[in-house]
Motif scaffolding. Structure first.
Motif, PDB file in Angstrom:
ATOM      1  N   UNK A 116       0.837  -1.212   0.000  1.00 11.17           N
ATOM      2  CA  UNK A 116       0.000   0.000   0.000  1.00 11.17           C
ATOM      3  C   UNK A 116       0.864   1.251   0.000  1.00 11.17           C
ATOM      4  N   UNK A 117       0.204   2.352  -0.381  1.00 13.15           N
ATOM      5  CA  UNK A 117       0.870   3.654  -0.440  1.00 13.15           C
ATOM      6  C   UNK A 117       0.435   4.455   0.786  1.00 13.15           C
ATOM      7  N   UNK A 118       1.366   5.204   1.407  1.00 15.35           N
ATOM      8  CA  UNK A 118       1.034   6.005   2.586  1.00 15.35           C
ATOM      9  C   UNK A 118       0.053   7.114   2.204  1.00 15.35           C
ATOM     10  N   UNK A 119      -0.685   7.649   3.192  1.00 12.08           N
ATOM     11  CA  UNK A 119      -1.716   8.647   2.884  1.00 12.08           C
ATOM     12  C   UNK A 119      -1.212   9.835   2.045  1.00 12.08           C
ATOM     13  N   UNK A 120       0.003  10.284   2.244  1.00 10.95           N
ATOM     14  CA  UNK A 120       0.485  11.433   1.477  1.00 10.95           C
ATOM     15  C   UNK A 120       1.273  11.012   0.244  1.00 10.95           C
ATOM     16  N   UNK A 121       1.136   9.765  -0.157  1.00 13.71           N
ATOM     17  CA  UNK A 121       1.742   9.325  -1.415  1.00 13.71           C
ATOM     18  C   UNK A 121       3.149   8.764  -1.283  1.00 13.71           C
ATOM     19  N   UNK A 122       3.753   8.925  -0.127  1.00 12.85           N
ATOM     20  CA  UNK A 122       5.113   8.465   0.108  1.00 12.85           C
ATOM     21  C   UNK A 122       5.255   8.308   1.610  1.00 12.85           C
ATOM     22  N   UNK A 123       5.899   7.334   2.148  1.00 11.86           N
ATOM     23  CA  UNK A 123       6.517   6.152   1.519  1.00 11.86           C
ATOM     24  C   UNK A 123       5.487   5.101   1.045  1.00 11.86           C
ATOM     25  N   UNK A 124       6.041   3.983   0.550  1.00  5.65           N
ATOM     26  CA  UNK A 124       5.206   2.888   0.083  1.00  5.65           C
ATOM     27  C   UNK A 124       5.600   1.616   0.838  1.00  5.65           C
ATOM     28  N   UNK A 125       4.591   0.812   1.158  1.00  4.79           N
ATOM     29  CA  UNK A 125       4.841  -0.428   1.890  1.00  4.79           C
ATOM     30  C   UNK A 125       4.971  -1.594   0.911  1.00  4.79           C
TER      31      UNK A 125
ATOM     32  N   UNK B 277       8.829  -0.636   4.491  1.00  4.39           N
ATOM     33  CA  UNK B 277       8.403   0.579   3.802  1.00  4.39           C
ATOM     34  C   UNK B 277       9.620   1.382   3.366  1.00  4.39           C
ATOM     35  N   UNK B 278       9.514   1.940   2.176  1.00  2.00           N
ATOM     36  CA  UNK B 278      10.619   2.664   1.559  1.00  2.00           C
ATOM     37  C   UNK B 278      10.114   4.002   1.026  1.00  2.00           C
ATOM     38  N   UNK B 279      10.960   5.025   1.127  1.00  2.77           N
ATOM     39  CA  UNK B 279      10.643   6.292   0.495  1.00  2.77           C
ATOM     40  C   UNK B 279      10.796   6.145  -1.011  1.00  2.77           C
TER      41      UNK B 279
ATOM     42  N   UNK C  59      -3.643   5.442  -7.995  1.00  5.92           N
ATOM     43  CA  UNK C  59      -2.953   6.675  -7.593  1.00  5.92           C
ATOM     44  C   UNK C  59      -3.733   7.913  -8.037  1.00  5.92           C
TER      45      UNK C  59
END
Lengths: 721, 103
Positions: free
Chosen positions: B43-52, B61-63, B87
């Motif tokens: 999944x993608x974090x609420x603000x679009x970054x990072x991603x799990x 999770x990575x930026x 997205x």
């Protein structure tokens, strides 16, 4: 702190973050533990004593790491500790639910050459997942003892210690890195043993081939070692061209291949990969694109309210015990023996007030640490970082940095102590320097009284504006520090594991809460006590002084006062009140009452009724518990962060203030109060976390910033009329 | 070759190459992000970054900037049927994303 206590065996706990290492450490050592500096280093390690079968063992909890390279402070600490302190046994705590990645660290610790044993932790969770691990086979394949454990339920821990002490073998199996690498290692090893490190030549050879900067630096000491390093570099280059990959990658690849094979042989999993776990389902909600942030802010508000409100009744109770009951008894005893008035004043207004000043933090810290431990141990902290990282990264910080800043609104002290949850020292420091700009609850009464006296129509707006100004200055300071003080230091990596959710063990939460709170009281108590006595002495010297203006304090304030003339409040009364605010910010208002309105306390000793006092103490505690429970329950329907208790009622002080300040100088005063040097308890926290130099820097920076911002506010207010 | 950032939630891929250098690369390799390993977008974090992501049986999770260093070969495009919306690129997210690309 001496790492080794006499001839006691030294046992270290190593493992991945979230593998349950600290849970095992807490369960084994209980209250017999403390955090201290590793002698000669500036890093803190937790150590404690475990008793087993009549023998005592010194246990050291190393930082959680995924590997043992030199790229992060935690890894360097873990590695150097094992290499330099030669523990009798290293216990590697591995998460049984994720065996492969946990074994990756274990095989590296074996390469260090220390006698090692493996704790296969969280066996209950693995079983619940349908994972079966053949412990005997793993033991034979690794060549070291393996003990299944459940740290949170204290299962298998006795066996673990016994195995650790009796059976750890120094000759385990090793990873085969392939012909080329093994040849290079074999060629390097004898010279390494002779020139660099006789104990872990294989590990050192691997690190030299990888080009590990710290191990390479070890070679600078002699020309022979430099030649060795060049030889290793040449070998690495040759191997790199053969395989078309660099050695760093080859080693990781071989090692993962080895542990993958191990895990494959010993693990049987009956659960289908399609099944979604509880963790997945919680994360669907908590890390949801739309709901993730509201849930995070809701939890932060909850922590904030719990820390501020649930502890408040106990703060009142401690105040009752120290400043009324104890002070009453001391007064009665000293009056009975006709002790001089100055001694009474020193004990009651200096020492007891100081003790009270330390003790009132205790309930706040206990509640805060409990909340933080729940967030951390449950696994939510990693999700908080996941959700907030985008915003915090704009400041060059890690997502987790948001939490100390929020906590700082309640009280800066726990805010600074909460930076400990950050992994990287630069992040801890940068966040810790920003925390004092968060308007703590103690500054609120000052805002409210001034705003009510000078800006009656817009009081709420003024108070809100001050909070916003604090946040804005914190952000700007953060950006400034990042470009100047920390220029050139790279932003910390994010690369973050989102561990499965776990039910936190109550025992661990309580241990965590006590240990950290006690540590603060121990470290900051002396400083706070000393400061209270110094302020008392300044206020009461020379002997027999009656008017505060004539005391050393009043005179000193008078000398400093002209510095504040450009800000519109260059008189000793304002300056002196600000100085007393260094003890605790809310004291500014009580000082002003004393200075402007005169001391109207009745110094007559009250008759002491010990029985009634004791009853009041007990009843007061009961009431505090009840009150606290009520607060916790009343959080549920709605949240009211700001309480204005008894603030506006102080009309005589308002009139006095209106006579002594203009609206413009009042605005400048408020801005100055927001920013200037933090209270002594916060300074104590800064000093205990980052050292005296950074605490001094914070005092200087904030005071300078406060003066400039105050001047701007004054000029702006005059210009606007 | 596409990088991890080109994948969408529930896509599966095989890691081909881990670029970058120093601490980041070492950390990635140590955490099992190595060529040949399978990786999936969770999944993608609420603000679009990072991603799990899911790799080696655990969640990582990575930026954006970190995930860009990882080149992959997509083996299975996600069905997109797990409730994760595609997205969205609002102005705010685009701005945040640009800030992310800057470094």
């Amino acid at each position: 702190m001496a790492v080794r206590a006499g001839a006691q065996p030294l046992v270290v706990l190593a493992g991945n973050p979230n593998a349950g290492k600290s849970t095992i450490f807490n369960a084994l050592t209980g209250a017999r533990q403390h955090v201290g500096n590793w002698p000669g280093k500036t890093v803190a390690v937790s150590s404690g004593t475990a008793h087993w079968n009549g023998t005592s063992v010194t246990l050291v909890d190393l930082p959680g790491t995924y590997s043992l390279s030199a790229h992060s402070l935690e890894e360097t600490i873990a590695r150097d500790f094992i290499l330099e302190e030669h523990p009798d046994v290293a216990i590697v705590v591995a998460d049984a639910t994720n065996l492969e990645r946990n074994l990756y660290l274990a095989v590296q610790i074996l390469e260090l050459g220390a006698p090692t044993t493996l704790a296969l932790n969280m066996m209950d969770a693995a079983e619940a997942d349908g994972t079966i691990i053949d412990v005997d086979l793993l033991q034979r394949l690794l060549g070291i003892p393996v003990t299944p454990t459940v740290g949170s339920k204290r299962r298998g821990l006795e066996d673990l210690l016994q195995q650790a002490i009796e059976q750890a073998t120094p000759q385990p199996r090793t990873v085969d890195y392939g012909q080329e690498l093994e040849q290079a290692i074999a060629a390097l090893q004898p010279e390494i043993a002779r020139l660099i490190d006789p104990r872990a030549p294989r590990y050192t050879a691997l690190k030299l081939l990888e080009g590990d900067p710290r191990i390479e630096a070890l070679c600078d000491q002699s020309p022979a070692a430099v030649a060795l390093r060049d030889e290793a570099r040449a070998a690495a280059q040759r191997i790199g061209t053969i395989y078309g990959d660099d050695v760093e990658l080859l080693i990781a690849d071989r090692r993962y291949g080895y542990v993958h094979g191990l895990a494959h042989q010993v693990v049987t999993n009956s659960r289908s990969a399609q099944q979604r776990s509880t963790t997945d389902r919680i994360d669907d909600l908590v890390a949801h694109r739309a709901l993730g942030l509201p849930i995070f802010f809701g939890l932060m508000a909850l922590v904030f309210v719990l820390t501020a409100n649930a502890s408040a009744p106990f703060v009142t109770w401690i105040d009752l015990v120290v400043n009324q009951v104890l002070a009453g008894w001391v007064t009665a005893v000293l009056t009975a023996v006709s002790a001089p008035a100055w001694l009474l004043s020193l004990l009651v207004d200096g020492v007891l007030a100081g003790v009270g000043g330390v003790m009132v933090f205790l309930p706040v810290l206990l509640v805060l640490y409990f909340c933080l431990a729940v967030l951390e141990d449950s696994g939510y902290m990693a999700r908080a970082a996941f959700v907030m990282d985008r915003l915090m990264h704009l400041l060059g910080l890690h997502g987790k940095s948001f939490i100390p800043l929020v906590v700082g609104f309640g009280c800066n002290v726990p805010g600074i102590l909460a930076t400990r949850t950050l992994e990287n020292r630069r992040d801890r420091l940068l966040t810790g320097l920003m925390v004092p700009l968060m308007s703590c609850a103690a500054r609120l009464p000052i805002y409210v009284i001034f705003a009510a006296a000078f800006f009656p129509g817009n009081a709420a707006l003024v108070v809100f504006g001050l909070y916003v100004l604090g946040i804005a200055l914190a952000v700007l300071s953060g950006l400034l520090f990042r470009r100047t003080l920390f220029a050139g230091t790279a932003d910390s990596l994010f690369v973050l594991e989102l561990p499965p959710y776990r039910m936190p063990a109550l025992h661990g939460l309580v241990t965590h809460m006590w240990r950290h709170s006690e540590e603060f009281v121990r470290k900051a108590a002396t400083l706070i006590l000393l400061a209270s006595i110094v302020v008392w002495a300044l206020l009461n010297l020379p002997v027999g002084v009656d008017d505060t203006a004539d005391s050393l304090f009043g005179r000193a304030a008078g000398v400093v006062a002209p510095l504040f003339a450009p800000l519109g409040f260059g008189n000793w009364e304002a300056t002196g009140s600000l100085a007393t605010g260094l003890v605790a910010k809310e004291v500014v208002i009580s000082s002003m009452s004393v200075i402007y309105l005169g001391d109207n306390e009745a110094p007559e000793p009250q008759p002491v009724d010990v029985a009634a006092d004791l009853r009041a103490v007990v009843v007061g505690f009961g009431e505090a518990v009840l009150e606290s429970v009520k607060v916790v329950i009343s959080i549920l329907p709605g949240v009211d962060l700001v309480s204005h208790d008894g603030a506006a009622g102080d009309t005589s002080l308002s009139i006095a203030l209106q006579q002594n300040f203009s609206p413009a100088s009042a605005a400048a005063f408020l801005v100055f109060v927001l920013i200037y040097a933090p209270c002594i308890a916060t300074v104590g926290a800064l000093k205990s976390e980052y050292g005296g130099r950074w605490a001094a820097f914070s005092i200087f920076y904030l005071t300078a910033l406060a003066w400039i911002a105050g001047l701007v506010a004054y000029r702006l207010a005059l210009w606007l009329g | 070759m596409p990088s991890l950032t080109d994948l969408s939630p529930s896509d599966h891929a095989i890691i081909q190459e881990v670029r970058g250098h120093g601490a980041l690369r070492k950390r990635l390799l140590d955490m099992g992000v190595i060529p040949g390993a399978e990786i999936a977008v969770v999944r993608v974090a609420p603000l679009g970054d990072p991603v799990e992501y899911l790799v080696k049986g655990y969640h990582l999770s990575l930026r954006h900037s970190e995930a860009q260093q990882i080149l992959v070969h997509t083996v299975m495009a996600g069905a997109g049927g797990d409730g994760t919306a595609p997205e969205k690129t609002g102005r705010w997210r685009r701005w945040l994303a640009r800030r992310g690309h800057g470094r």
